[in-house]
Design an enzyme around this catalytic site. Structure first.
Site, PDB file in Angstrom:
ATOM      1  N   ASP A 170       0.834  -1.206   0.000  1.00 37.63           N
ATOM      2  CA  ASP A 170       0.000   0.000   0.000  1.00 37.63           C
ATOM      3  C   ASP A 170       0.868   1.254   0.000  1.00 37.63           C
ATOM      4  O   ASP A 170       0.599   2.218  -0.716  1.00 37.63           O
ATOM      5  CB  ASP A 170      -0.888   0.030   1.246  1.00 37.63           C
ATOM      6  N   CYS A 182       2.151  -7.167   5.625  1.00 36.67           N
ATOM      7  CA  CYS A 182       1.479  -5.935   5.231  1.00 36.67           C
ATOM      8  C   CYS A 182      -0.029  -6.073   5.424  1.00 36.67           C
ATOM      9  O   CYS A 182      -0.553  -7.150   5.686  1.00 36.67           O
ATOM     10  CB  CYS A 182       1.824  -5.596   3.782  1.00 36.67           C
ATOM     11  N   ASP A 183      -0.731  -4.962   5.271  1.00 36.24           N
ATOM     12  CA  ASP A 183      -2.128  -4.829   5.704  1.00 36.24           C
ATOM     13  C   ASP A 183      -3.056  -5.961   5.265  1.00 36.24           C
ATOM     14  O   ASP A 183      -3.779  -6.526   6.072  1.00 36.24           O
ATOM     15  CB  ASP A 183      -2.712  -3.521   5.168  1.00 36.24           C
ATOM     16  N   LYS A 184      -3.103  -6.265   3.978  1.00 37.94           N
ATOM     17  CA  LYS A 184      -4.111  -7.192   3.460  1.00 37.94           C
ATOM     18  C   LYS A 184      -3.734  -8.638   3.689  1.00 37.94           C
ATOM     19  O   LYS A 184      -4.592  -9.524   3.638  1.00 37.94           O
ATOM     20  CB  LYS A 184      -4.351  -6.939   1.962  1.00 37.94           C
ATOM     21  N   CYS A 224       4.490  -0.939   8.960  1.00 33.40           N
ATOM     22  CA  CYS A 224       4.449   0.475   9.328  1.00 33.40           C
ATOM     23  C   CYS A 224       4.237   0.650  10.827  1.00 33.40           C
ATOM     24  O   CYS A 224       3.400  -0.007  11.442  1.00 33.40           O
ATOM     25  CB  CYS A 224       3.347   1.175   8.552  1.00 33.40           C
ATOM     26  N   GLU A 283      -7.150   3.568  -0.699  1.00 36.47           N
ATOM     27  CA  GLU A 283      -6.957   4.351   0.521  1.00 36.47           C
ATOM     28  C   GLU A 283      -6.555   5.770   0.162  1.00 36.47           C
ATOM     29  O   GLU A 283      -5.830   5.993  -0.812  1.00 36.47           O
ATOM     30  CB  GLU A 283      -5.867   3.719   1.393  1.00 36.47           C
ATOM     31  N   SER A 306      -6.101   4.833   4.856  1.00 35.18           N
ATOM     32  CA  SER A 306      -4.983   4.146   5.503  1.00 35.18           C
ATOM     33  C   SER A 306      -5.120   4.297   7.007  1.00 35.18           C
ATOM     34  O   SER A 306      -5.720   5.263   7.496  1.00 35.18           O
ATOM     35  CB  SER A 306      -3.663   4.769   5.042  1.00 35.18           C
TER      36      SER A 306
END
Length: 601
Positions: free
Chosen positions: A122, A163-165, A235, A486, A512
């Site tokens: 992202d 990571c996020d997903k 992050c 995002e 985000s």
């Protein structure tokens, strides 16, 4: 040694070495003759179908080539789903973590098989057309893990996400397969440093806005860019990655404190090893995700991320994960939990501290113990340790005195939840706001309407957005984008230009975890399917009220009906490929933007 004694919080390195030694001794027994059904002290409900018997010789032949020995066919086959990739620092170290989980599974009597799936970034693709693939990747990752585990008849698996997903995708695959499995978080990045202060990816995005406003030079922007991401890990604030890792631990699908460890650390390596062991423990006891995931565990998850001040993406992902698990959960459950649970964590983006500071004082476990003691989470739910949440937290010590990262219930950041579900004539099916209290509780302003993120970003950086404006970014929903990008670029540019308290931003896209300010996303119905956001005009007066949980435009019912009657659906932006397939199958944001809904309905 019993497998119960091999789990993370109770196992020393010396004990871990004993596990390895005992396993090697146990696994050195004479192998079963070819073509004979093997006997194993551990269940092999799926792999036995694949490798037992003379008729499965071809399968065994293929597995010999990838490193199987004759005795390995007697063992449960444990997949290690790795999201390793050099695409992003979030996942660049996960190959090592996967090998450590494989060691744990092998040591406990299994035969590990490492396989990969994709990841995207992202942070890198943000603000470009490529970001439309971000949410899509959640579905691709879940589909790919399901495909490999089911096709290869694996008895259980460890899923490692960074990571996020990756993270909700791993859980969705765990739910679909319903085989003994453990999720491991790849870990948080250590902070960078600029001008004596912690720096991270949001520091860079906000620096872009400051640069556009003339507040910093080209040279300083370059310096911030070069020091903000110092190495491996996700992050560093309470952004989406750390939010989802915490949420999954609260669901009971990770070993204790997996969500609060540095990516590059001995603690994380031990967590990975212990996860491999834990899958065999779950297999032995017959504990599957369906024994862990229930309405109470999802409400526990919402409670923890509320106390942490987590990302709005948690609403989207938890609803999707619950859907996949067959658990009833709606966006309104965030309101119910938020009425009781305060925000206690002073973490970025709206707070002062990065995730590493929480790691140093004990991680998420003391906070979960606080919530349990206040009866804000259910302690009787099962977890992947084979114990209840209450049992996992029984011996957890409180945070050290004097720490400032997590506040007491007597002195919260916000007395109720920050994830506010709004409804009104602009979002009749719901929208999600992140209201920490620092932005204020109400905002009224004139709409400035844009049909893409790029159009809005250009206007913000050019100084065309002024105090009192409500930036409207539409046609960025799950179907209309497609992909529900995002809006970290626009929100960070607004903050960087010093307009954080003077400008609101609303969208049928999403945000985000690094976004902050007066922002409202997930507006449903989205513009592409005829939602009211699609017929807004420049100058329309919009009011957002977190107290009444409403979002309205000052347009009469008659005028709104006239506008909607004249509306025509725009042509799809993609007609071939993965984005087109996603747009054709995805449900609304209020339903988790899932694609695996029951096609018979």
């Amino acid at each position: 040694m019993e497998l119960d004694a091999q789990l993370g919080l109770t196992v020393s390195q010396q004990e871990r070495n004993v596990v390895l030694h005992m396993s090697a001794k146990k696994n050195s027994a004479a192998p079963a003759p070819a073509g004979k059904k093997a006997k194993s002290p551990l269940p092999r409900p799926h792999s036995s179908v694949l490798v037992d018997g003379a008729d499965r010789a071809a399968s065994r032949a293929m597995l010999h080539a990838v490193g199987f020995k004759r005795e390995d066919f007697q063992k449960p086959q444990i997949g290690i789903a790795s999201t390793w990739s050099m695409v992003t620092p979030c996942n660049m170290h996960i190959d090592r973590l996967a090998r450590e989980s494989a060691k744990g599974a092998d040591a406990a009597g299994g035969k590990s098989i490492i396989f990969n799936t994709i990841t995207i970034s992202d942070g890198i693709s943000m603000g470009t057309e490529g970001m439309k693939y971000s949410l899509v990747s959640r579905e691709v990752i879940a589909d790919s893990i399901e495909t490999v585990v089911a096709c290869e008849n694996l008895d259980g698996f460890v899923a490692i996400g960074g990571c996020d997903k990756n993270m909700p995708a791993c859980v969705m695959a765990m739910s679909r397969l319903n085989r003994p499995s453990v999720f491991v978080y790849g870990g948080t990045i250590l902070p960078g440093c600029h001008d004596g202060k912690d720096a991270d990816i949001v520091t860079v995005f906000e620096a872009v806005g400051r640069h556009a406003a003339g507040a910093i030079s080209d040279a300083e922007l370059q310096q911030i860019e070069e020091v903000s991401i110092p190495g491996a890990g996700s992050c560093g604030g309470m952004y989406t990655a750390n939010t989802m890792a915490s949420a999954i631990e609260a669901l009971g699908l990770s070993l204790p404190n997996s969500s609060a460890q540095a990516a590059v650390s001995d603690d994380k390596l031990r967590d990975c090893f212990d996860a491999g062991v834990a899958v065999l423990h779950l297999l032995q006891r017959g504990i599957r995700p369906s024994d862990i995931l229930c309405r109470e565990s999802f409400l526990n998850s919402i409670a923890l991320i509320t106390a942490l001040g987590g990302s709005t993406n948690a609403v989207l992902h938890l609803v999707a994960m619950a859907h996949t698990a067959g658990v009833k959960l709606t966006i309104d459950d965030f309101t119910k939990v938020g009425r009781k649970v305060p925000v206690l964590a002073d973490l970025k983006p709206s707070g002062r501290f990065v995730m590493w500071e929480l790691v140093k004082i004990g991680g998420t476990l003391p906070l979960m113990k606080m919530l349990l003691d206040e009866k804000l989470i259910d302690g009787d739910v099962m977890t992947v340790t084979g114990k209840t949440m209450r049992e996992n937290l029984a011996k957890v010590k409180p945070y050290p005195k004097g720490q400032e990262v997590i506040r007491s219930f007597a002195n919260p950041i916000k007395k109720d939840g920050h994830l506010v579900i709004l409804r009104g004539n602009l979002a009749p099916q719901g929208a999600v706001a992140k209201i920490t209290g620092k932005e204020g509780l109400t905002f009224t302003g004139e709409a400035r309407v844009f049909d893409s993120e790029e159009q809005a970003m250009t206007a913000i950086l050019a100084g065309k957005i002024k105090k009192g404006h409500v930036v409207v970014i539409r046609r960025e929903g799950p179907k209309g984008g497609p992909g529900m990008r995002e809006m970290l670029g626009p929100t960070s540019a607004i903050m960087g230009r010093g307009l954080g308290k003077d400008v609101a931003l609303i969208t049928d896209g999403r945000f985000s975890g690094g976004s902050h300010g007066f922002v409202v996303g997930h507006i449903t119905p989205e513009a592409h399917v005829g939602g009211p956001i699609g017929v807004l005009k420049n100058g329309d007066v919009i009011t957002i009220d977190a107290r009444t949980r409403t979002i309205d435009v000052a347009v009469s019912e008659a005028e709104m009906a006239t506008r909607l009657a004249a509306w025509k659906q725009p042509k799809p932006r993609y007609t071939r490929g993965v984005l087109a397939k996603f747009a054709a199958t995805v449900r609304s944001a209020s339903e988790g933007a899932v694609t695996d809904w029951d096609l018979a309905l």
